[in-house]
Design a protein around this motif. Structure first.
Motif, PDB file in Angstrom:
ATOM      1  N   GLY A 279     -24.105  37.551  10.145  1.00 30.05           N
ATOM      2  CA  GLY A 279     -23.742  36.235  10.677  1.00 30.05           C
ATOM      3  C   GLY A 279     -22.364  35.832  10.196  1.00 30.05           C
ATOM      4  N   ALA A 280     -21.976  36.342   9.041  1.00 32.51           N
ATOM      5  CA  ALA A 280     -20.637  36.159   8.481  1.00 32.51           C
ATOM      6  C   ALA A 280     -20.486  37.283   7.456  1.00 32.51           C
ATOM      7  N   THR A 304     -25.192  35.888  19.216  1.00 32.93           N
ATOM      8  CA  THR A 304     -26.233  35.440  20.146  1.00 32.93           C
ATOM      9  C   THR A 304     -26.271  36.371  21.359  1.00 32.93           C
ATOM     10  N   THR A 482     -25.581  26.975  12.124  1.00 34.27           N
ATOM     11  CA  THR A 482     -26.178  28.256  11.741  1.00 34.27           C
ATOM     12  C   THR A 482     -25.634  28.750  10.404  1.00 34.27           C
TER      13      THR A 482
HETATM   14  P1  AMP Z   1     -23.496  33.544  16.619  1.00 34.37           P
HETATM   15  O1  AMP Z   1     -23.597  33.920  18.022  1.00 34.37           O
HETATM   16  O2  AMP Z   1     -23.530  32.051  16.391  1.00 34.37           O
HETATM   17  O3  AMP Z   1     -24.489  34.229  15.757  1.00 34.37           O
HETATM   18  O4  AMP Z   1     -22.068  33.988  16.091  1.00 34.37           O
HETATM   19  C1  AMP Z   1     -21.613  35.306  16.247  1.00 34.37           C
HETATM   20  C2  AMP Z   1     -20.314  35.509  15.536  1.00 34.37           C
HETATM   21  O5  AMP Z   1     -20.500  35.458  14.121  1.00 34.37           O
HETATM   22  C3  AMP Z   1     -19.693  36.870  15.778  1.00 34.37           C
HETATM   23  O6  AMP Z   1     -18.997  36.914  16.983  1.00 34.37           O
HETATM   24  C4  AMP Z   1     -18.787  37.015  14.569  1.00 34.37           C
HETATM   25  O7  AMP Z   1     -17.564  36.325  14.753  1.00 34.37           O
HETATM   26  C5  AMP Z   1     -19.573  36.311  13.492  1.00 34.37           C
HETATM   27  N1  AMP Z   1     -20.284  37.324  12.693  1.00 34.37           N
HETATM   28  C6  AMP Z   1     -21.557  37.722  12.818  1.00 34.37           C
HETATM   29  N2  AMP Z   1     -21.863  38.660  11.898  1.00 34.37           N
HETATM   30  C7  AMP Z   1     -20.739  38.861  11.167  1.00 34.37           C
HETATM   31  C8  AMP Z   1     -20.399  39.712  10.078  1.00 34.37           C
HETATM   32  N3  AMP Z   1     -21.277  40.525   9.517  1.00 34.37           N
HETATM   33  N4  AMP Z   1     -19.131  39.653   9.608  1.00 34.37           N
HETATM   34  C9  AMP Z   1     -18.214  38.835  10.152  1.00 34.37           C
HETATM   35  N5  AMP Z   1     -18.472  38.007  11.182  1.00 34.37           N
HETATM   36  C10 AMP Z   1     -19.728  38.014  11.684  1.00 34.37           C
END
Ligand code: AMP
Length: 501
Positions: A279-280, A304, A482
């Motif tokens: 997620g980050a 998502t 989130t």
């Molecule tokens: P969401 O759809 O709200 O879950 O957001 C997705 C976004 O979160 C992705 O496009 C990335 O920019 C960021 N994200 C998700 N996982 C990672 C990760 N492991 N490292 C860096 N950014 C991430």
């Protein structure tokens, strides 16, 4: 020539068959408001069938139904009952503003909403509160005998994006995508979930079906632990120790809080061996601290639109583990320049990550555009062997003097300083350079901006012109619904802070 294999739809019904036939005595544990519920898969399945009857009696069979709920057994029952009855469970983010809740429920034309006790929203649809009297009503139903046969491409669960750049956009996962994605999570090179695991899913079930971990866990007969309404670090540590959790998943912010608690209270993490973070990007320092307690971390990337986890990194080397990892089964990636031309996988060339696969959205709900490749908006480099490194969100990159600065890389460098708990970096307008980086930092122990700058220089990890012009200490950093750093709000805050004398 066609194959001779029989038609068999990959649906949640197939997962439910395993739950009822193979794993009857396996266990689900859920923290509820005043208690902890522990019940077998057999009892869970009966509750699911009773919920199907309840849906039928309320005219909700095969309908879109919303849930605004945390990770509880009641929510898990809806995860199965709604799709099994042919409907779509629309999981609404509990942290949405009531206006946003209204908007997404209206968009999806949800016929009813099931809401946890703590949610303060009154929506324009029939509402059921998920509480003890709800339990009694469900218990008093007859279990549905027949479950309809469904086509695998039918919608099962839906979720809206967080809408940080505009109105939230809807994505509908199919029975098939949930089946294939869950199966992929079980693979040894992905999460390697098995019936021997005790899995705690801290990923909110209102966001991307908790990364499908509830489905994957029940598919394999693992003990599943659900941490309930607004779990605090103390609640999570209690569950980990008392339920013997071996594998847990959640966003890095959750684990930062857990580790702060564990270290302050001199706690331990029992049998926990693996934590999946995504997620980050998880800070390296956090992964180091967890390793000291014997906990391995896997790093996952997804969104998502990719039904959560789509790449996984399980490296032992913490320097490699900050990369987002390799595409999982049924999923492909490509690196593109702004004109859509393919860029090389050389670990250096930055481009936009485009993806496709069995669980990637083909279009948004009510969206016109159909994607053959979905452009993620994430800027990445890819190693020759396919290991992905996300450099930044396209919109969060900082352009200074015509060159790019990665806000994520700076944040992680600052957070690797032992006197710092959290950090966020955004670009602010600058007459001369276009944009310059500014950092908001939550200190863990007393320090000065100068000390942070000296630390960054000592890393020798990037050119000196990357170093933020201002480092501002704050008590906390705004997060999105989130749990990600909310850069839109941070930018506003930084603007105000820079204007104040
Ligand atoms: P969401 O759809 O709200 O879950 O957001 C997705 C976004 O979160 C992705 O496009 C990335 O920019 C960021 N994200 C998700 N996982 C990672 C990760 N492991 N490292 C860096 N950014 C991430």
């Amino acid at each position: 020539m066609d194959s001779t294999i029989m038609d068999y739809e990959l649906t949640i019904k197939s997962i439910f068959w395993r739950i009822e036939k193979l794993y009857r005595d396996r266990v689900i544990v859920s923290r509820l408001s005043n208690s902890r519920r522990t019940y077998t898969y057999e009892d869970f399945a009966r509750r699911v069938r009773k919920t199907v009857t309840f849906l039928k009696q309320n005219g909700l069979e095969g309908k879109n139904v919303a849930s605004i709920a945390w990770n509880t057994s009641r929510h898990l029952e809806l995860y199965f009952a709604v799709p099994l009855s042919g409907g779509v469970l629309h999981t609404v983010n509990v942290r949405f503003h009531p206006r946003e809740m209204d908007y997404v429920v209206e968009e999806m034309q949800d016929s009813a909403v099931f809401m946890d006790e703590d949610i303060e929203a009154s929506l324009n649809v029939k509402t059921f509160r998920l509480n003890e009297s709800y339990d009694e009503i469900i218990d008093s139903q007859e279990p549905a005998q027949e479950l309809p046969d469904l086509e695998e491409k039918r919608g099962a669960v839906s979720c809206f994006t967080s809408g940080t750049t505009g109105k939230p956009k809807g994505v509908i996962y199919s029975h098939r995508s949930i089946f294939i994605h869950s199966l992929s999570l079980l693979a040894g090179d992905v999460l390697g979930l098995s019936s021997n695991d005790v899995v705690m899913d801290v990923v909110p079930m209102f966001h991307i079906s908790g990364w499908d971990i509830p489905f994957a866990s029940l598919m394999t007969g693992a003990k599943l632990v659900l941490p309930g309404i607004r779990p605090k670090p103390r609640d999570l540590v209690e569950l980990i120790k008392e339920e013997g959790v071996t594998l847990a998943a959640g966003a890095p912010t959750v684990w930062i809080d857990v580790m702060n608690y564990v270290e302050k209270e001199r706690e331990d993490l029992g049998k926990l061996r693996t934590v999946v973070m995504g997620g980050a990007e998880p800070p390296k320092g956090l992964m180091e601290r967890m390793r000291k307690l014997g906990v391995r971390t896997y790093h996952a990337w997804g969104m998502t639109e990719t039904e959560a986890i789509a790449t996984v990194n399980r490296s032992d080397d913490l320097n490699v583990l900050t990369k987002q990892g390799y595409p999982i089964f049924g999923f492909e990636i490509s690196l593109l320049d702004p004109a859509g031309r393919e860029l090389p996988w050389d670990g250096k060339t930055m481009g936009e990550l485009a993806v496709r696969g069995a669980f990637v959205t083909g279009r948004y709900f009510k969206g016109e555009a159909k994607f053959t490749w979905f452009r993620t908006g994430d800027i990445a480099v890819v190693d020759p062997d396919g290991n992905v490194k996300v450099v930044d969100r396209q919109k969060d990159l900082i352009k200074s003097g015509g060159e790019w600065i990665s806000s994520v890389q700076l944040e992680n460098a600052i957070m690797s300083f032992h006197k710092v708990s959290e950090a966020v970096v955004v670009g602010v307008h600058d007459e001369r350079w276009g944009e310059r980086p500014v950092a908001l930092v939550v200190p863990k122990e007393p320090t000065t901006p100068q000390e942070v700058v000296e630390y960054l220089k000592s890393l020798n990890a990037f050119p000196n012109w990357w170093i933020p012009d201002r480092i501002i200490f704050v008590d906390s950093i705004p997060k999105t619904s989130t749990g990600k750093l909310d850069k839109k709000v941070v930018r506003e805050e930084v603007k105000k802070l820079l204007q104040s004398p």
